[in-house]
Write a protein that holds these residues in place. Sequence first.
Motif, PDB file in Angstrom:
ATOM      1  N   VAL A  26      39.746 -18.240  80.042  1.00  0.00           N
ATOM      2  CA  VAL A  26      40.028 -19.079  78.873  1.00  0.00           C
ATOM      3  C   VAL A  26      41.313 -19.892  79.087  1.00  0.00           C
ATOM      4  N   SER A  27      42.186 -19.390  79.964  1.00  0.00           N
ATOM      5  CA  SER A  27      43.435 -20.122  80.243  1.00  0.00           C
ATOM      6  C   SER A  27      43.340 -20.965  81.521  1.00  0.00           C
ATOM      7  N   ALA A  28      42.197 -20.893  82.219  1.00  0.00           N
ATOM      8  CA  ALA A  28      42.077 -21.609  83.500  1.00  0.00           C
ATOM      9  C   ALA A  28      42.265 -23.112  83.323  1.00  0.00           C
ATOM     10  N   ALA A  88      41.438 -20.440  67.553  1.00  0.00           N
ATOM     11  CA  ALA A  88      42.323 -20.418  66.374  1.00  0.00           C
ATOM     12  C   ALA A  88      41.566 -20.922  65.145  1.00  0.00           C
ATOM     13  N   GLU A  89      40.715 -21.899  65.354  1.00  0.00           N
ATOM     14  CA  GLU A  89      39.894 -22.417  64.246  1.00  0.00           C
ATOM     15  C   GLU A  89      38.904 -21.339  63.775  1.00  0.00           C
ATOM     16  N   MET A  90      38.390 -20.553  64.715  1.00  0.00           N
ATOM     17  CA  MET A  90      37.459 -19.483  64.307  1.00  0.00           C
ATOM     18  C   MET A  90      38.147 -18.482  63.388  1.00  0.00           C
ATOM     19  N   GLU A  91      39.414 -18.192  63.649  1.00  0.00           N
ATOM     20  CA  GLU A  91      40.159 -17.262  62.770  1.00  0.00           C
ATOM     21  C   GLU A  91      40.210 -17.821  61.345  1.00  0.00           C
ATOM     22  N   ARG A  92      40.307 -19.153  61.229  1.00  0.00           N
ATOM     23  CA  ARG A  92      40.350 -19.752  59.888  1.00  0.00           C
ATOM     24  C   ARG A  92      38.974 -19.715  59.225  1.00  0.00           C
ATOM     25  N   HIS A 108      47.049 -18.183  73.249  1.00  0.00           N
ATOM     26  CA  HIS A 108      46.296 -18.042  71.988  1.00  0.00           C
ATOM     27  C   HIS A 108      47.238 -18.247  70.792  1.00  0.00           C
ATOM     28  N   GLU A 109      48.397 -17.614  70.834  1.00  0.00           N
ATOM     29  CA  GLU A 109      49.349 -17.726  69.722  1.00  0.00           C
ATOM     30  C   GLU A 109      49.840 -19.174  69.601  1.00  0.00           C
ATOM     31  N   ARG A 110      50.132 -19.805  70.747  1.00  0.00           N
ATOM     32  CA  ARG A 110      50.641 -21.188  70.690  1.00  0.00           C
ATOM     33  C   ARG A 110      49.581 -22.157  70.205  1.00  0.00           C
ATOM     34  N   ALA A 111      48.301 -21.769  70.304  1.00  0.00           N
ATOM     35  CA  ALA A 111      47.223 -22.626  69.771  1.00  0.00           C
ATOM     36  C   ALA A 111      47.024 -22.384  68.276  1.00  0.00           C
ATOM     37  N   SER A 113      46.438 -19.010  66.824  1.00  0.00           N
ATOM     38  CA  SER A 113      45.887 -17.688  66.454  1.00  0.00           C
ATOM     39  C   SER A 113      47.042 -16.797  66.001  1.00  0.00           C
ATOM     40  N   THR A 114      46.839 -16.089  64.891  1.00  0.00           N
ATOM     41  CA  THR A 114      47.957 -15.303  64.351  1.00  0.00           C
ATOM     42  C   THR A 114      47.775 -13.807  64.575  1.00  0.00           C
ATOM     43  N   ASN A 115      46.545 -13.412  64.902  1.00  0.00           N
ATOM     44  CA  ASN A 115      46.275 -11.987  64.959  1.00  0.00           C
ATOM     45  C   ASN A 115      45.600 -11.669  66.299  1.00  0.00           C
ATOM     46  N   VAL A 116      46.418 -11.524  67.345  1.00  0.00           N
ATOM     47  CA  VAL A 116      45.873 -11.366  68.698  1.00  0.00           C
ATOM     48  C   VAL A 116      46.170  -9.950  69.192  1.00  0.00           C
ATOM     49  N   ILE A 117      45.132  -9.278  69.665  1.00  0.00           N
ATOM     50  CA  ILE A 117      45.294  -7.932  70.233  1.00  0.00           C
ATOM     51  C   ILE A 117      45.438  -8.097  71.748  1.00  0.00           C
ATOM     52  N   HIS A 118      46.617  -7.791  72.271  1.00  0.00           N
ATOM     53  CA  HIS A 118      46.871  -7.928  73.712  1.00  0.00           C
ATOM     54  C   HIS A 118      46.628  -6.582  74.392  1.00  0.00           C
ATOM     55  N   LEU A 119      45.531  -6.490  75.129  1.00  0.00           N
ATOM     56  CA  LEU A 119      45.204  -5.220  75.790  1.00  0.00           C
ATOM     57  C   LEU A 119      46.084  -4.935  76.998  1.00  0.00           C
ATOM     58  N   HIS A 120      46.511  -6.000  77.696  1.00  0.00           N
ATOM     59  CA  HIS A 120      47.242  -5.811  78.950  1.00  0.00           C
ATOM     60  C   HIS A 120      48.707  -6.220  78.847  1.00  0.00           C
ATOM     61  N   GLY A 121      49.221  -6.312  77.617  1.00  0.00           N
ATOM     62  CA  GLY A 121      50.646  -6.578  77.442  1.00  0.00           C
ATOM     63  C   GLY A 121      50.986  -8.048  77.390  1.00  0.00           C
TER      64      GLY A 121
END
Length: 246
Positions: A26-28, A88-92, A108-111, A113-121
Amino acid sequence: MNPSIAAAVEILHNSALVACLTGAGVSAESGVPTFRDAQTGLWARYDPQRLASPQGFADDPGLVWRWYMARLAGVERAMPNAGHRALAEMERRWPGFALITQNVDDLHERAGSTNVIHLHGNIARFHCHDCGSSHNVQIEERTFPQPPRCALCGGNIRPSVVWFGETLPHSSLAAAVAAVSACDALLVIGTSGLVYPAAELPLIAKRAGSRVIEINPEPGPLSVLTDVALRGPSGELLPQLLGIGE
Ligand code: OAD
């Protein structure tokens, strides 16, 4: 409309609770390299055992520190892409939308999204490898050839990312399992599906009755679970899925 996109739109339309699992893909399109893509992936050029394991850090803390500080600089230069913005739009649009990511960047946050679960830190956070206390790292310390030392115990400071052989943050994993167990639809985007326990989340969702939509240019081990596979880059397909013309 492409029939696969139409099928995915219909699933989302009929889903009250939607969750999403993202990986490096997704970040590629933001210029952040993936891990396993044949030519451009980080693990094609670097040895994960030397750079992303407790043993590698014990053997050569400076090498690991310099590598992560170079990656952090790359993440900070990168900008969120249209795929991050669509999520981020999907969260809305979907109340209770859960965004689970394996990525250590903050795109994700900079786009938005306010509620992101980071599995790998998170590559921009730091703690002491020995005593576990959190640390702020000054900008000049990032350029040091060796990691800064912990003010409390003298141990080496490291980025707060999960390395091979380490366990995931318990609260993040628990939140992710809860989200995929409850959702009606799970989007699986830009992950090779090779790293556990993250790769188990789509299976948990499927077993709990969720529909699974995959977005990835290439099929992978998770493709057998998917109800709809969208083959292409997430920065193009996610906006199409939401009908937003980026
Ligand atoms: P990988 O590098 O293993 O997989 C990246 C996936 O993204 C592949 O399936 C690609 O086909 C896909 N991809 C590439 N470009 C894409 C695009 N533009 N749009 C959508 N998909 C695209 O990355 P992850 O699955 O995230 O762990 O790797 C999982 C974990 O392995 C990482 O979190 C990291 C790594 O070791 C830790 O750091 C603990």
